[in-house]
Design a protein around this motif. Structure first.
Motif, PDB file in Angstrom:
ATOM      1  N   ALA A 174       3.442 -78.551 -29.949  1.00 18.31           N
ATOM      2  CA  ALA A 174       2.279 -79.415 -29.712  1.00 18.31           C
ATOM      3  C   ALA A 174       1.947 -79.497 -28.231  1.00 18.31           C
ATOM      4  CB  ALA A 174       2.542 -80.810 -30.268  1.00 18.31           C
ATOM      5  N   ASP A 175       2.933 -79.213 -27.359  1.00 23.51           N
ATOM      6  CA  ASP A 175       2.730 -79.353 -25.917  1.00 23.51           C
ATOM      7  C   ASP A 175       3.103 -78.113 -25.112  1.00 23.51           C
ATOM      8  OD1 ASP A 175       1.748 -82.076 -25.653  1.00 23.51           O
ATOM      9  OD2 ASP A 175       3.720 -82.721 -26.339  1.00 23.51           O
ATOM     10  N   ALA A 176       3.487 -77.033 -25.777  1.00 20.31           N
ATOM     11  CA  ALA A 176       3.860 -75.822 -25.045  1.00 20.31           C
ATOM     12  C   ALA A 176       3.620 -74.601 -25.915  1.00 20.31           C
ATOM     13  CB  ALA A 176       5.338 -75.888 -24.623  1.00 20.31           C
ATOM     14  N   SER A 177       3.367 -73.467 -25.263  1.00 16.62           N
ATOM     15  CA  SER A 177       3.174 -72.230 -26.015  1.00 16.62           C
ATOM     16  C   SER A 177       4.481 -71.860 -26.702  1.00 16.62           C
ATOM     17  CB  SER A 177       2.721 -71.105 -25.086  1.00 16.62           C
ATOM     18  OG  SER A 177       3.575 -70.987 -23.963  1.00 16.62           O
ATOM     19  N   ILE A 215       2.324 -75.205 -20.526  1.00 18.01           N
ATOM     20  CA  ILE A 215       3.273 -76.295 -20.760  1.00 18.01           C
ATOM     21  C   ILE A 215       2.595 -77.598 -20.348  1.00 18.01           C
ATOM     22  CG2 ILE A 215       5.486 -77.332 -20.132  1.00 18.01           C
ATOM     23  CD1 ILE A 215       6.580 -74.561 -19.606  1.00 18.01           C
ATOM     24  N   ASN A 216       2.564 -78.549 -21.273  1.00 17.53           N
ATOM     25  CA  ASN A 216       2.036 -79.875 -20.996  1.00 17.53           C
ATOM     26  C   ASN A 216       3.208 -80.854 -20.974  1.00 17.53           C
ATOM     27  OD1 ASN A 216       0.364 -82.137 -20.723  1.00 17.53           O
ATOM     28  ND2 ASN A 216       0.195 -82.385 -22.948  1.00 17.53           N
ATOM     29  N   PRO A 217       3.729 -81.178 -19.784  1.00 18.92           N
ATOM     30  CA  PRO A 217       4.951 -81.995 -19.703  1.00 18.92           C
ATOM     31  C   PRO A 217       4.768 -83.380 -20.326  1.00 18.92           C
ATOM     32  CG  PRO A 217       4.409 -81.000 -17.573  1.00 18.92           C
ATOM     33  CD  PRO A 217       3.206 -80.824 -18.454  1.00 18.92           C
ATOM     34  N   THR A 218       5.579 -83.677 -21.334  1.00 18.90           N
ATOM     35  CA  THR A 218       5.584 -84.993 -21.973  1.00 18.90           C
ATOM     36  C   THR A 218       7.017 -85.368 -22.311  1.00 18.90           C
ATOM     37  OG1 THR A 218       5.355 -84.111 -24.214  1.00 18.90           O
ATOM     38  CG2 THR A 218       3.315 -84.592 -23.004  1.00 18.90           C
ATOM     39  N   PHE A 244      12.930 -80.399 -26.658  1.00 21.37           N
ATOM     40  CA  PHE A 244      13.432 -79.164 -26.057  1.00 21.37           C
ATOM     41  C   PHE A 244      14.936 -79.241 -25.801  1.00 21.37           C
ATOM     42  CE2 PHE A 244      14.331 -76.178 -22.648  1.00 21.37           C
ATOM     43  CZ  PHE A 244      13.648 -75.045 -23.063  1.00 21.37           C
ATOM     44  N   ILE A 245      15.388 -80.375 -25.258  1.00 20.35           N
ATOM     45  CA  ILE A 245      16.827 -80.549 -25.002  1.00 20.35           C
ATOM     46  C   ILE A 245      17.612 -80.519 -26.305  1.00 20.35           C
ATOM     47  CG2 ILE A 245      18.578 -82.181 -24.191  1.00 20.35           C
ATOM     48  CD1 ILE A 245      16.491 -83.127 -22.100  1.00 20.35           C
ATOM     49  N   TYR A 246      17.133 -81.254 -27.307  1.00 19.59           N
ATOM     50  CA  TYR A 246      17.826 -81.277 -28.601  1.00 19.59           C
ATOM     51  C   TYR A 246      17.880 -79.878 -29.206  1.00 19.59           C
ATOM     52  CZ  TYR A 246      18.715 -81.984 -33.543  1.00 19.59           C
ATOM     53  OH  TYR A 246      19.232 -81.878 -34.804  1.00 19.59           O
ATOM     54  N   THR A 247      16.739 -79.179 -29.223  1.00 19.79           N
ATOM     55  CA  THR A 247      16.689 -77.855 -29.839  1.00 19.79           C
ATOM     56  C   THR A 247      17.581 -76.868 -29.116  1.00 19.79           C
ATOM     57  OG1 THR A 247      14.401 -78.303 -30.484  1.00 19.79           O
ATOM     58  CG2 THR A 247      15.129 -76.027 -30.600  1.00 19.79           C
ATOM     59  N   THR A 248      17.670 -76.988 -27.810  1.00 16.35           N
ATOM     60  CA  THR A 248      18.488 -76.079 -27.015  1.00 16.35           C
ATOM     61  C   THR A 248      19.970 -76.250 -27.305  1.00 16.35           C
ATOM     62  OG1 THR A 248      16.843 -76.033 -25.233  1.00 16.35           O
ATOM     63  CG2 THR A 248      19.093 -75.363 -24.670  1.00 16.35           C
TER      64      THR A 248
END
Length: 295
Positions: free
Chosen positions: A28-31, A203-206, A213-217
């Protein structure tokens, strides 16, 4: 199958399924392809660093290198890359439902092409699994779901099916964290090449993007993949893949709780039918496994 394997499978299925929801938040906020490539780069570097700290070696066996490259391309670049790309236009629960066909495809392909034995109960389980997925998807299709996104998720499931069958037995030999880290880096390299070709990078920083992103990583990226490799080594590809049948259960539930995606009566019925499918397939495998072990 022992209790430890069951616990590993359930943990893997929950974390893996939750990744569809976190991916939906990310795109929703990044490619999608660029963000996934960046995730794999970070996960891969962390994984390799942990592996070295654990004393694991770069010197993988030839079979392990084959598994590393195949999983890096088929699982990370194709399966997850296509799912991330598709979730720009389809719901997280839909992607999770389509992903649940992977164990069906693994068992079916093993039966048709690799001479795996599949008892009548297993055949009924496969039919129930496909029927459950079809039941869930039917209402989504009539509601006007994006069929291109559905097709991308289907191709991704086929890619992961191929990789799962192709690396049978190749995950043995230790160095599991090293294998996980390196296959992340393989996927990252492929996606960094693909991203500028297939998308406009942004990238739309939110805050939601950062948290997802942290959780998925860390969790789907590192922990779930490590559990998956350990599970493959412990119980084999076909039996391990049956835990993917739980993707509709966990995937739909997490998407409903976190994203507010709607659950209808057909969704609940389809999840129940699919769950019965996994039990039937698993039960059909048990006698064969015990018999082969005793000979």
């Amino acid at each position: 199958m022992d209790l430890r394997a069951i616990a590993m499978g359930l943990t893997f299925a929950f974390i893996w399924s939750s990744a569809f929801t976190s991916a939906r938040i990310i795109v929703a906020d990044a490619s999608p392809l660029f963000s996934l490539a960046l995730r794999f780069l970070i996960s891969g570097l962390i994984g390799v660093t942990i592996a070295r700290a654990m004393g694991q070696s770069w010197a993988l066996t030839r079979a392990q290198w084959r598994a590393t490259i195949l999983f890096g391309i088929c699982q990370n670049a194709l399966y997850l890359g296509l799912n991330f790309y598709a979730m720009q236009t389809i719901e997280a629960s839909v992607a999770a439902i389509i992903a649940s066909t992977m164990p069906l495809l693994v068992a079916l392909a093993g039966w048709l092409f690799l001479e795996d034995k599949l008892r009548p109960l297993g055949v009924l389980g496969l039919l129930a699994g496909f029927a459950g997925v079809a039941l869930i998807m039917s209402s989504r299709v009539t509601a006007g779901i994006d069929l291109f996104g559905v097709m991308l998720c289907g191709i991704g499931a086929l890619a992961l099916t191929f990789a799962t069958l192709a690396v049978r037995g190749a995950t043995s030999g230790g160095n599991f964290m090293m294998v996980v880290g390196l296959q992340m880096l393989v996927g990252s390299a492929v996606l960094f090449v693909a991203a500028p070709v297939f998308e406009s990078i942004y990238i739309n920083p939110t805050v939601p993007l950062a948290l997802a992103f942290i959780y998925t990583t860390l969790f789907p990226g590192l922990l779930a993949t490590l559990i998956w490799f350990l599970l493959l080594d412990r119980i084999g590809a076909t039996r391990a893949a049956t835990f993917h049948f739980l993707n509709p259960v966990f995937g739909v539930a997490v998407a409903a709780i976190i994203l507010g995606e709607k659950l209808g009566p057909l969704d609940l019925l389809g999840v129940a039918v699919t769950t019965l499918g996994i039990l039937a397939v698993q039960m059909s495998r048990q006698p064969a496994q015990r018999s082969s072990a005793s000979t």
